[in-house]
Design an enzyme around this catalytic site. Structure first.
Site, PDB file in Angstrom:
ATOM      1  N   HIS A   9       0.429  -1.449  -0.181  1.00  0.00           N
ATOM      2  CA  HIS A   9       0.227   0.142  -0.050  1.00  0.00           C
ATOM      3  C   HIS A   9       0.887   1.187   0.142  1.00  0.00           C
ATOM      4  O   HIS A   9       2.029   1.361   0.212  1.00  0.00           O
ATOM      5  CB  HIS A   9      -1.011  -0.042   1.289  1.00  0.00           C
ATOM      6  CG  HIS A   9      -0.537  -0.311   2.124  1.00  0.00           C
ATOM      7  ND1 HIS A   9       0.100   1.190   2.859  1.00  0.00           N
ATOM      8  CD2 HIS A   9       0.013  -1.162   3.074  1.00  0.00           C
ATOM      9  CE1 HIS A   9       0.931   1.096   4.500  1.00  0.00           C
ATOM     10  NE2 HIS A   9       0.919  -0.218   4.332  1.00  0.00           N
ATOM     11  N   GLU A  85      -1.979  -7.109   6.974  1.00  0.00           N
ATOM     12  CA  GLU A  85      -0.171  -7.294   8.447  1.00  0.00           C
ATOM     13  C   GLU A  85      -0.460  -7.955   8.444  1.00  0.00           C
ATOM     14  O   GLU A  85      -1.371  -8.463   9.891  1.00  0.00           O
ATOM     15  CB  GLU A  85      -0.002  -5.992   8.195  1.00  0.00           C
ATOM     16  CG  GLU A  85       0.958  -4.895   8.753  1.00  0.00           C
ATOM     17  CD  GLU A  85       2.070  -5.676   8.676  1.00  0.00           C
ATOM     18  OE1 GLU A  85       2.803  -6.787   7.807  1.00  0.00           O
ATOM     19  OE2 GLU A  85       2.625  -4.778   8.346  1.00  0.00           O
TER      20      GLU A  85
END
Length: 196
Positions: A9, A85
């Site tokens: 990202h 994550e």
């Protein structure tokens, strides 16, 4: 045959302030928005026939995926929790200074790469590695995957069968595409990248 275009990202507000996000979130910065757009434009230029577009369901990856999606003729984004994550549990949202203040000495002897796994209630390296291996084993065709910094290291480490130390030292820029195919990983820079 499997071809994966792995992306981290764009930069977030917490990235820029040194705050580890884990399962928590912060918005993309102006630079992060620019990085996501540049990645999307680069993917469109490559012109690969993409079968699947998948992203972690966390906010920063959703935001990045949406921007990329608007840059080309890509399949609709699917969300997969396996791409989230690594969580450091009660350390999510904290900085190194915060952690040291609350858990004095817990980071002693750690490196810039392995401290994540010192958390008393976070995800272990082995659990994260297993999650990455399962995702890779179930991935087919040509895929765009939007994930995170630490977890993208682990995906690439599993793919190349690297040791834990080698895996955790892999770079995690937010302005490149990692093309994974035929057992190799190629770095494709975006226009915002200074990598060749």
């Amino acid at each position: 045959m499997c071809e994966i275009f792995l992306i981290r990202h764009g930069q977030t507000e917490w990235n820029s302030s040194g705050r580890f996000q884990g399962k928590l979130d912060s918005a993309l910065t102006e630079l992060g928005l620019m990085q996501a757009r540049a990645i999307g434009e680069r993917l469109a230029e490559i012109g690969a026939k993409i079968d699947t577009f998948v992203a972690s369901p966390l906010g920063r990856t959703r935001q990045t995926a949406e921007i990329i999606q608007n840059c080309g003729d890509f399949p609709k984004t699917q969300f997969d929790k396996r791409l989230e994550e690594v969580s450091t549990g009660s350390w999510d949202g904290l900085t190194h200074i915060d952690i040291e203040a609350r858990w004095s000495g817990i980071l002693d002897g750690s490196t810039p790469f392995d401290w994540y796994f010192r958390s008393p209630d976070g995800e272990s390296y082995d659990a994260a590695r297993q999650r990455a291996a399962k995702w890779l084993a179930n991935t087919n065709g040509s895929v765009i995957a939007v994930s995170h910094g630490l977890f993208s290291r682990i995906i690439r480490g599993v793919y190349l069968d690297l040791s834990k130390e080698e895996t955790l030292e892999l770079p995690v820029p937010q302005d490149v595409i990692w093309r994974m195919a035929d057992g190799n990983i190629e770095v494709i820079p975006s226009r915002t990248s200074n990598r060749k």
